[in-house]
Enzyme design. Structure first.
Site, PDB file in Angstrom:
ATOM      1  N   ASP A   1      28.007  45.312  97.886  1.00  0.00           N
ATOM      2  CA  ASP A   1      26.891  44.973  98.772  1.00  0.00           C
ATOM      3  C   ASP A   1      26.556  43.487  98.742  1.00  0.00           C
ATOM      4  O   ASP A   1      27.031  42.734  97.895  1.00  0.00           O
ATOM      5  CB  ASP A   1      25.646  45.804  98.407  1.00  0.00           C
TER       6      ASP A   1
ATOM      7  N   ASP B   1      15.887  54.708  91.573  1.00  0.00           N
ATOM      8  CA  ASP B   1      15.636  55.793  92.523  1.00  0.00           C
ATOM      9  C   ASP B   1      16.929  56.554  92.853  1.00  0.00           C
ATOM     10  O   ASP B   1      16.978  57.330  93.801  1.00  0.00           O
ATOM     11  CB  ASP B   1      14.991  55.244  93.813  1.00  0.00           C
TER      12      ASP B   1
ATOM     13  N   HIS C   1      19.821  55.090  93.658  1.00  0.00           N
ATOM     14  CA  HIS C   1      20.734  54.427  94.613  1.00  0.00           C
ATOM     15  C   HIS C   1      22.014  53.981  93.923  1.00  0.00           C
ATOM     16  O   HIS C   1      22.041  53.686  92.730  1.00  0.00           O
ATOM     17  CB  HIS C   1      20.051  53.264  95.360  1.00  0.00           C
TER      18      HIS C   1
ATOM     19  N   GLU D   1      20.124  53.839  99.578  1.00  0.00           N
ATOM     20  CA  GLU D   1      18.819  54.284  99.099  1.00  0.00           C
ATOM     21  C   GLU D   1      18.606  55.759  99.435  1.00  0.00           C
ATOM     22  O   GLU D   1      19.295  56.305 100.295  1.00  0.00           O
ATOM     23  CB  GLU D   1      17.717  53.437  99.779  1.00  0.00           C
TER      24      GLU D   1
END
Ligand code: F6R
Length: 241
Positions: free
Chosen positions: A67, A136, A138, A143
């Site tokens: 990313d 979370d 990810h 996400e």
């Protein structure tokens, strides 16, 4: 799934680096999928030491990163391109032209994503994808969502991710709100996935990801279906197992 239980962060870093080093030795022209964040720093440091001692040669290795922040270029110290250069690439003999990240400066997000998918396809597949784990759930910047995003896409960062990543910026306001990330399907196509996890703060989400329901609300849970998943985690991260 294979879980490698490590004593602490250092131990996890060395063991994960062992796995990557073995691949590079056995297949000198392999394609490595790489990650940024805090977790891989020890792994990169360990690989650099092996390169310096003459045990590893990266001259034919190719890399694709997961990313990049949208809007940040390679000169920006917060960009992932900059991070990779400073923390890994400039210390080893990988060829700069063999290293790939999404183009954070491409304003046309559809083009940025299509271009990156073409780059990944041109590699002929990722042999090993290194992943960290977000609080979370990810992976990359995939996400929690209502569906699994398959290929490279532009994502709005979750508030929890902005909060977690503000430590790299002067303030939370400076954390970019969007990123380009490889999708879950691309990650799942890697020959091997190496999930590196460290720290008590990751214990709950690691347990959910590996033993909870497979759901896009916990993107890392998709990895339960990967045929060759290796989890290198320290005792703190595995404390709920
Ligand atoms: C980094 C990335 C993220 C991180 C995750 C964990 O390229 O894609 O998914 O792996 O946010 O970050 P750390 O390791 O800083 O806890």
């Amino acid at each position: 799934m294979r879980i490698i239980k490590c004593r602490d962060y250092e131990d996890m870093s060395r063991k994960a680096a062992n796995l990557i080093g073995a691949l590079v030795t056995g297949r000198p022209d392999c394609v490595l999928g790489l990650a940024t964040g805090s977790t891989p720093l020890g792994i990169y440091a360990s690989l650099i030491r092996r390169y310096e001692s003459g045990d590893l040669d990266f001259s034919a290795v190719k890399s694709v990163n997961l990313d990049e922040y949208r809007g940040l270029g390679e000169q920006d110290p917060q960009s992932y391109r900059y991070y990779m250069r400073e923390n890994f690439f400039r210390h080893i003999n990988i060829r700069p032209e063999n290293t790939h990240l999404p183009d954070g400066l491409e304003p046309d997000s559809e083009k940025a994503c299509a271009d990156y998918d073409a780059v990944i396809a041109s590699m002929g597949g990722v042999d090993l994808q290194l992943l960290g784990l977000g609080h979370d759930g990810h992976i990359g910047f995939n996400e929690p969502n209502d569906f699994f995003d398959k290929e490279t896409h532009c994502v709005d960062l979750a508030p929890m991710t902005i909060e977690a990543n503000k430590r790299f910026f002067a303030s939370a306001d400076e954390v970019p709100r969007q990123a380009y990330t490889m999708g879950i399907a691309a990650i799942m196509r890697a020959g091997c996935v190496l999930l590196a996890v460290s720290g008590k703060d990751k214990a709950q989400i690691l347990k959910e990801a590996l033993t909870g329901p497979v759901t896009p609300r916990v993107p890392a849970s998709a990895l339960q279906f990967h045929p060759h998943l290796i989890v290198a985690a320290d005792a703190d991260a595995l404390s709920l197992f």
